[in-house]
Design an enzyme around this catalytic site. Structure first.
Site, PDB file in Angstrom:
ATOM      1  N   HIS A  73       0.833  -1.208   0.000  1.00 29.06           N
ATOM      2  CA  HIS A  73       0.000   0.000   0.000  1.00 29.06           C
ATOM      3  C   HIS A  73       0.865   1.255   0.000  1.00 29.06           C
ATOM      4  CE1 HIS A  73       0.542   0.947   4.372  1.00 29.06           C
ATOM      5  NE2 HIS A  73       0.659  -0.357   4.488  1.00 29.06           N
ATOM      6  N   ASP A  75      -0.730   4.298   0.714  1.00 31.34           N
ATOM      7  CA  ASP A  75      -1.338   5.254   1.637  1.00 31.34           C
ATOM      8  C   ASP A  75      -0.635   5.177   2.985  1.00 31.34           C
ATOM      9  OD1 ASP A  75      -2.552   2.657   1.915  1.00 31.34           O
ATOM     10  OD2 ASP A  75      -4.092   3.547   3.192  1.00 31.34           O
ATOM     11  N   ASP A 106       6.304   1.913   6.781  1.00 36.17           N
ATOM     12  CA  ASP A 106       5.010   1.271   6.481  1.00 36.17           C
ATOM     13  C   ASP A 106       4.299   2.012   5.354  1.00 36.17           C
ATOM     14  OD1 ASP A 106       2.736  -0.281   6.686  1.00 36.17           O
ATOM     15  OD2 ASP A 106       1.976   0.715   8.473  1.00 36.17           O
ATOM     16  N   GLU A 140      -5.293   0.936   2.640  1.00 40.28           N
ATOM     17  CA  GLU A 140      -4.963  -0.086   3.636  1.00 40.28           C
ATOM     18  C   GLU A 140      -5.060   0.472   5.047  1.00 40.28           C
ATOM     19  OE1 GLU A 140      -2.730  -2.805   6.253  1.00 40.28           O
ATOM     20  OE2 GLU A 140      -2.351  -0.680   5.916  1.00 40.28           O
ATOM     21  N   GLU A 141      -4.682   1.736   5.201  1.00 42.94           N
ATOM     22  CA  GLU A 141      -4.673   2.352   6.530  1.00 42.94           C
ATOM     23  C   GLU A 141      -6.047   2.883   6.933  1.00 42.94           C
ATOM     24  OE1 GLU A 141      -2.289   1.896   8.334  1.00 42.94           O
ATOM     25  OE2 GLU A 141      -0.372   2.002   7.285  1.00 42.94           O
ATOM     26  N   GLU A 169       4.451  -6.023   3.966  1.00 39.58           N
ATOM     27  CA  GLU A 169       4.258  -5.335   5.250  1.00 39.58           C
ATOM     28  C   GLU A 169       5.489  -5.501   6.151  1.00 39.58           C
ATOM     29  OE1 GLU A 169       2.032  -3.367   6.425  1.00 39.58           O
ATOM     30  OE2 GLU A 169       0.251  -3.642   5.189  1.00 39.58           O
TER      31      GLU A 169
END
EC number: 3.5.1.18
Length: 384
Positions: A73, A75, A106, A140-141, A169
Site C-alpha cells: 500500500h 497510503d 510502512d 490499507e490504513e 508489510e
C-alpha cells in the site's frame, strides 16, 4: 531501460503526502516507473456511497503462468503533530544511516525495494518464465473497502490467476529476518447497547437500570476461555475497549448503557460462530433482567493460515542466507490486506522492521533497505 535505486525511489514515494484516502499523484508516479520496466499498468479507482474514492494499481509484466504477485500500500497514516518531528514528514531525510519520513517503514520503502529487485531481475534476465505483478492499494490504513478487497474482486472477474503473493508489510519486530507472517487472526469489533428504562434514582422500582445487565454481560464474556490456541495461533482473546453510559446527572437512572469490545480469534472459530455464542449470552441475561439489547458487529477479517509449501521454505531459506537469521513462521499481530488476497492465492508477508511504523520520525535502516532488495531479488531468481 533505466536502472533504479531503492533509496532514491523510496524518497520519491515518501514525498507524496498520500494520507488515506488521498492519492496525491503517487499511484500515477509509480505506474510510470513500472511502465519503463515493461509492466502493463491499470489504475483502478473505486468508491462507495459512504466513502471517498480511492486509487489502486494492478501492474503485470508478462502474460504466462506462474504469476508471482507483490502486494502493498502507498497510503499512510497522518503524521500527527508536525512540531514533534525532527524533519518535515514528507521531506525524506537520511540521518544516522536511517531514512526518515512518513511511510518510510510502512510501507513505501518495501515497495521501492521490490521495484528495484524486479528492475535488476529484468536487466539480467532476457526472459521471465512466467509473470511478475503488483497489487498496490491506497486504502490499507483506512476502512479498507475501496482497496485490495475490490481489486481482488476485479482480478477474479477478469479471471486473472495469481499463483503466489508476497505482501511487503513490515513483519519483523526488532531485526530484519526475524519473522514471516503465514496467516493472521480474525478480528471482530462489537458495539453492544443495553436498553433499560430511565427513572429517578430514589425510585428504582419505576426504572430498569441497563448498566446492571451490561456489567453482568461484560463479566461473563471476559471470563470465556475460547480455546488454548493452536500450533500456529495464539489463544482467542476478547478485550473490552469502551464503556459508555453517557449520563450527566447523578440522580437519574440511565435509559441506555453501551460497551464496545474486540475479539482477535484463531482458526478454531469463525466470526459467525463467535457472534452466535455471544448473542446467546446477551439474550440470556437481558431476558432474566427484563431489559433489551441490540448489537452491531464489524468483522475486519476471518482467521486464515497459508500452509507452508516449497515457496514458503524457499523464501525462508533466502532470508536466512542474507540476514543470517532463520525467520519464524508466525500469525501474530493485527490484520492486513493478506486477508483479502488469500481468497485468490496462497500468500505470506515479509518486509522491514516495524518498530517505528505510525510513529513520529518513522524511519528505516539504510542497511535493512538494501538487504531487503537483495532478499526480494533472490526470491525472484529462485522462484523463476
Amino acid at each position: 531501460m533505466p536502472t533504479y535505486n531503492e533509496i532514491t525511489l523510496a524518497k520519491e514515494l515518501i514525498r507524496f503526502p498520500s494520507i488515506t484516502p488521498i492519492d496525491a499523484g503517487v499511484m500515477k508516479f509509480l505506474a510510470k516507473k513500472l511502465t519503463t520496466i515493461g509492466f502493463k499498468c491499470k489504475i483502478l479507482e473505486f468508491k462507495d456511497k459512504n466513502s471517498k474514492p480511492v486509487k489502486n494499481l494492478y501492474a503485470r509484466l508478462g502474460n504466462t503462468q506462474p504469476n508471482f504477485m507483490f502486494a502493498g500500500h502507498l497510503d499512510v497514516v497522518p503524521p500527527g503533530n508536525i512540531q514533534d518531528w525532527t524533519i518535515k514528514p514528507f521531506s525524506p531525510t537520511i540521518k544516522k544511516n536511517h531514512l526518515i519520513g512518513r511511510g518510510a517503514n510502512d510501507m513505501k520503502s518495501a515497495i521501492a525495494s521490490w521495484v528495484v529487485a524486479v528492475n535488476n531481475y529484468v536487466l539480467t534476465n532476457k526472459k521471465i518464465n512466467g509473470s511478475i505483478s503488483l497489487l498496490i492499494t491506497g486504502d490499507e490504513e483506512g476502512v479498507a473497502i475501496n482497496g485490495t478487497k475490490k481489486v481482488v474482486d476485479y482480478l477474479k472477474k477478469k479471471k486473472e490467476k495469481i499463483d503466489f503473493c508476497l505482501v511487503g508489510e513490515p513483519t519483523n519486530p526488532n531485526k530484519l529476518g526475524e519473522m514471516i507472517k503465514i496467516g493472521r487472526r480474525g478480528s471482530i469489533n462489537a458495539e453492544l447497547t443495553i436498553i433499560g428504562t430511565q427513572g429517578h434514582v430514589a425510585y428504582p422500582h419505576r426504572a430498569k437500570n441497563p448498566s446492571t445487565s451490561l456489567i453482568k454481560i461484560l463479566n461473563e464474556i471476559k471470563e470465556i476461555k475460547f480455546d488454548k490456541g493452536t500450533k500456529d495461533f495464539q489463544p482467542t482473546n476478547l478485550e473490552v475497549t469502551k464503556i459508555n453510559i453517557n449520563n450527566t446527572a447523578d440522580n437519574v437512572i440511565p435509559g441506555l448503557a453501551r460497551a464496545t469490545f474486540n475479539i482477535r480469534f484463531n482458526n478454531k472459530h469463525t466470526s459467525s460462530s463467535l457472534k452466535n455464542r455471544l448473542n446467546k449470552i446477551f439474550k440470556k441475561i437481558t431476558k432474566k433482567d427484563k431489559s433489551n439489547f441490540k448489537v452491531e458487529y464489524r468483522v475486519s477479517g476471518e482467521a486464515f493460515l497459508t500452509k507452508p509449501n516449497k515457496t514458503t521454505y524457499m523464501i525462508q531459506d533466502v532470508i536466512k542466507k542474507i540476514t543470517k537469521i532463520k525467520p519464524q513462521l508466525s500469525t501474530t499481530g493485527g490484520t492486513s490486506d493478506a486477508r483479502f488476497i488469500r481468497k485468490i492465492a496462497p500468500c505470506l508477508e515479509f518486509g522491514l522492521v516495524g518498530k517505528t511504523m505510525h510513529k513520529v520520525d518513522e524511519a528505516v535502516s539504510i542497511s535493512d533497505l538494501k538487504k531487503l532488495t537483495k532478499i526480494y531479488s533472490e526470491i525472484l531468481k529462485n522462484y523463476f
